[in-house]
Design an enzyme around this catalytic site. Structure first.
Site, mmCIF file in Angstrom:
data_model
loop_
_atom_site.group_PDB
_atom_site.id
_atom_site.type_symbol
_atom_site.label_atom_id
_atom_site.label_comp_id
_atom_site.label_asym_id
_atom_site.label_seq_id
_atom_site.Cartn_x
_atom_site.Cartn_y
_atom_site.Cartn_z
ATOM 1 N N ASP A 93 0.862 -1.168 0.000
ATOM 2 C CA ASP A 93 0.000 0.000 0.000
ATOM 3 C C ASP A 93 0.912 1.235 0.000
ATOM 4 O O ASP A 93 2.126 1.156 0.169
ATOM 5 C CB ASP A 93 -0.973 -0.017 1.193
ATOM 6 C CG ASP A 93 -2.194 0.847 0.939
ATOM 7 O OD1 ASP A 93 -3.220 0.646 1.581
ATOM 8 O OD2 ASP A 93 -2.122 1.739 0.056
HETATM 9 C C1 GLC Z 1 -4.486 4.201 -0.211
HETATM 10 C C2 GLC Z 1 -5.354 3.035 0.190
HETATM 11 C C3 GLC Z 1 -5.411 1.950 -0.850
HETATM 12 C C4 GLC Z 1 -5.309 2.566 -2.233
HETATM 13 C C5 GLC Z 1 -3.916 3.130 -2.357
HETATM 14 C C6 GLC Z 1 -3.675 3.780 -3.726
HETATM 15 O O1 GLC Z 1 -3.773 4.696 0.888
HETATM 16 O O2 GLC Z 1 -5.091 2.424 1.438
HETATM 17 O O3 GLC Z 1 -6.635 1.239 -0.647
HETATM 18 O O4 GLC Z 1 -5.536 1.569 -3.228
HETATM 19 O O5 GLC Z 1 -3.627 4.070 -1.334
HETATM 20 O O6 GLC Z 1 -4.487 4.886 -3.860
#
Ligand code: GLC
Length: 741
Positions: A265
């Protein structure tokens, strides 16, 4: 490209070229002129312009023309002509926005979610995207956590069916097919169990709870073929997911057999330093690589450290080869080596995006997502009567979610716009009555990127209130569209109080003083504390955040053109103090049932044990009679099943759909089992007077769990089952499991 060719390609790449493939940056690193990169941001990540130029994937940018140009200029520079991957959060729609996933879960119709995912994939693909960071399948039991809106709710069985359906919808059978994108099951694992519902907080789960409740939906998405999995931000039992070898290698890869790409993430690898698990970014890069994380989303740890770690002999280059091969295989599965632009098509963007077919599906999905929580004879509304719509969601286009930021709110249909097409406008009025947020509520959202509603001066608020109360006095029926602001749910929106903004409750209370025929239409991304609303309103219709066609769907249900059929995928707590509350709890040794007088029981002094509205609950405009359960036999064995059946009859005057739910309890086992577990559901549509028999096959595999000895299997003994229209059904029967017969 054949696997052998991929292997040759990998062998021909330098160490740096391989590491480039493991770096993912946001699109804002790239300028409109795709030949140059924006200098500056990379300095925060400690990476070079060259790193940026060669990054293997970017996230958060879309648009066919731009991505085609970016891909073209990238491929010209890429020494091996390896295409870039374009990824984005297309969570519940791209430009056509479908109900939030928690709302889609309320439809109890996985096939519908599959159709929504397929439509979203088509809009994403023509916009140049290859991967969506969806479905989010984190099990949730705590409505204080704002991301419950993205989930499939509190039940492993329902969440699993939805995970499978969405992966199939996004990817189809072959993601290289036109209009398909790679799915990404997230967030592995246990993110929904954040302590106290506080965002990014610690997660402590017994292996038993993790495996029986939290892991099944991830496994369902992986078994459906998801090409990608994303790591969770949280620690799981003391180790951050992104550097958790047990979780990622033993469980995800070895046990679940996931051989796709594991992406961290956003900056989650770097955050393992802040968690206190990695000494520094270099240590974090080592630990994450050895845990099997293939792509580093926006932390820079890999780009800045992997080369040194290999040269120092601190990590085996084989780990890098393994990750890069998975990345190359994904690009190959998408057909990008043959066609790096895949479905990007500026012309198709114009015809596919927000097309009638997608809008109709959005309307169907919205109407099926609505849950009728209460109705004391005021719904469907009589449009010939004097009706006042009073509430800040009356004519509010912000009815998509914070995770639908690609969609344009201006494309959303409001309740007023839809009502003006149906209601007698000589007898219908429309009033906001209050802002959505009070100025103090808006304060809590300071720092959000999105534009917040302009503060409304108190005197203006009082004038709105006065006008609304007058309208309520003059109306036969008052329809009050109220609820959370869309930015009050989603990521980084944990709330300790689950109330509708005070400014709206003031409006509700003042209206309730002058008119008792109130129908509340509730907009929200999570279960809320509805005690006062439920007490004072005659009807409550839960519409979640319904998306582009929300207004039309709501008016169709209010007028009875569509009979609501949704069922709650997550318990609505009596109050915040009851959280976590979920139907599939354990008995305890001193279970309390309402009415029991004894003191020493598992209960509260000040509130009931039961939620205000339970999992699986939802009313209809018609009535259904469900017969007692009949069983085709008394014993299930490993080789023989029994069939449980009920007859359901529509005893009302309107056609309607009932969702029959099968619950099972393993009465005694080596590890205590929940008092009920959802093991099946079937929707049946019946005309007035019509009846149908609904059957469920009970077989041994559905009775398996993580036993005390650490193995997964069933155990002989007594079982109870229920078939009903909610998790609080008492329509029960009993059977035995005797495996060796
Ligand atoms: C965010 C979220 C994740 C998302 C990623 C990209 O912090 O936790 O669910 O897909 O970043 O945007």
């Amino acid at each position: 490209m054949q696997k052998t060719e991929l292997k040759k390609l990998l062998e021909s790449m330098s160490l740096q070229e391989k590491i480039d493939q493991m770096l993912q940056l946001v699109g804002s690193f790239y300028s409109e002129d795709t030949d140059e990169v924006l200098t500056g941001p990379e300095s925060e990540l400690g990476i070079t312009d060259e790193d940026v130029r060669m990054a293997g994937s970017i996230e958060g940018t879309y648009g066919a023309q731009y991505l085609m140009e970016l891909q073209k200029s990238y491929m010209e520079k890429q020494p091996h002509h390896i295409p870039m991957l374009f990824m984005m959060d297309v969570i519940h729609g791209m430009k056509t926005i479908f109900p939030i996933p928690l709302g889609q879960a309320a439809a109890f119709e996985p096939e519908l979610s599959k159709r929504c995912a397929s439509a979203a994939a088509k809009e994403a693909a023509v916009s140049g995207l290859h991967v969506t960071f969806a479905p989010m399948v984190d099990l949730v039991r705590d409505a204080r956590w704002g991301r419950v809106m993205e989930s499939g709710g509190e039940d492993p069985f329902l969440s699993s069916r939805l995970a499978q359906a969405q992966v199939e919808g996004f990817q189809g059978k072959d993601m290289s097919e036109p209009y398909k994108v790679c799915a990404c099951v997230k967030h592995f694992a246990g993110y929904g169990a954040a302590q106290a519902g506080r965002e990014y907080h610690t997660v402590e789960l017994s292996e038993h709870t993790l495996r029986d409740f939290y892991l099944p939906a991830y496994k369902a998405g992986i078994d459906a073929g998801s090409g990608m999995v994303m790591t969770a931000f949280n620690t799981l039992n003391g180790i951050p997911a992104s550097t958790n070898k047990w979780l990622m290698r033993d469980v995800l890869r070895d046990e679940m057999g996931f051989d796709g790409v594991l992406v961290s993430d956003f900056s989650a690898i770097a955050e393992t330093v802040v968690h206190g698990h990695s000494e520094d970014l270099k240590d974090a890069a080592k630990k994450a690589l050895e845990a099997g994380v293939d792509i580093d989303m926006m932390s820079g740890a890999y780009a800045a450290n992997l080369s040194t770690l290999v040269k120092e002999g601190a990590v085996d280059e084989a780990f890098i080869d393994e990750s890069v091969m998975r990345i190359l295989e994904l690009k190959n599965k998408l057909g990008l080596f043959e066609n790096p632009y895949k479905d990007a098509d500026p012309e198709k963007e114009k015809t596919v995006i927000l097309c009638d077919e997608h809008r109709q599906l959005a309307g169907e999905a919205a109407a099926k997502s609505f849950v009728l929580l209460k109705n004391e004879g005021v719904l469907p509304v009589d449009t010939s009567k004097k009706t006042a719509f009073i509430g800040p969601y009356t004519n509010n286009k912000e009815i998509k979610s914070s995770w639908a930021f690609i969609g344009d709110s201006q494309d959303c249909v409001t309740i007023e716009e839809a009502a003006r097409e149906v209601f007698d406008l000589t007898r219908t009025t429309f009033h906001a009555g209050s802002p959505v947020l009070g100025n103090d509520d808006a304060q809590a959202l300071k720092g959000f990127a999105e534009k917040l509603p302009d503060p409304v001066p108190e005197e203006m608020q009082l004038s709105m209130l006065k006008e609304a109360v007058q309208a309520a006095k003059e109306a036969d029926t008052v329809i009050m569209p109220l609820g959370e602001y869309y930015l009050q749910s989603g990521e980084a929106t944990s709330r300790a109080m689950l109330d509708i903004p005070d400014v709206q409750m003031r409006l509700f209370r003042e209206v309730a003083k002058v008119n008792e025929n109130i129908i509340v239409v509730l907009f929200n991304g999570r279960p809320l504390d509805l005690r006062e609303i439920s007490r004072k309103a005659k009807a409550v219709l839960e519409v979640w955040l319904p998306g582009t066609e929300g207004g039309h769907a709501i008016v169709d249900v209010l007028t009875g053109k569509v009979n609501p059929s949704g069922k709650l995928p997550m318990s609505f707590p009596y109050c915040v103090g009851q959280i976590p509350v979920h139907y599939n709890e354990y008995s305890t040794g001193r279970p309390y049932q309402p009415g029991m007088q004894a003191r020493y029981l598992s209960k509260y002094l000040d509130i009931p044990n039961t939620p205000l509205y339970p999992f699986g609950y939802g009313m209809s405009y018609t009535d259904f009679e469900i017969s007692p359960v009949t069983l085709s036999g008394e014993t299930v064995t490993e080789k023989t099943s029994i069939t449980a059946a009920v007859t359901v009859k529509n005893t009302g005057t309107l056609s309607g759909t009932q969702t029959l739910q099968l619950y099972i309890q393993d009465v005694s086992a080596s590890v205590v089992r929940p008092v009920k577990e959802l093991k099946g559901f079937q929707k049946t549509e019946l005309a007035p007077g019509e009846e149908a028999t609904v059957q469920f096959v009970i077989e041994e595999p559905m009775l398996r769990f993580l036993r005390a000895d650490g193995t997964v299997g069933s155990e002989d003994g007594r079982f109870r089952l229920w078939i009903g229209d909610s998790s609080d059904t008492e329509n029960a029967a009993g059977f035995m499991l005797k495996r060796e017969m």
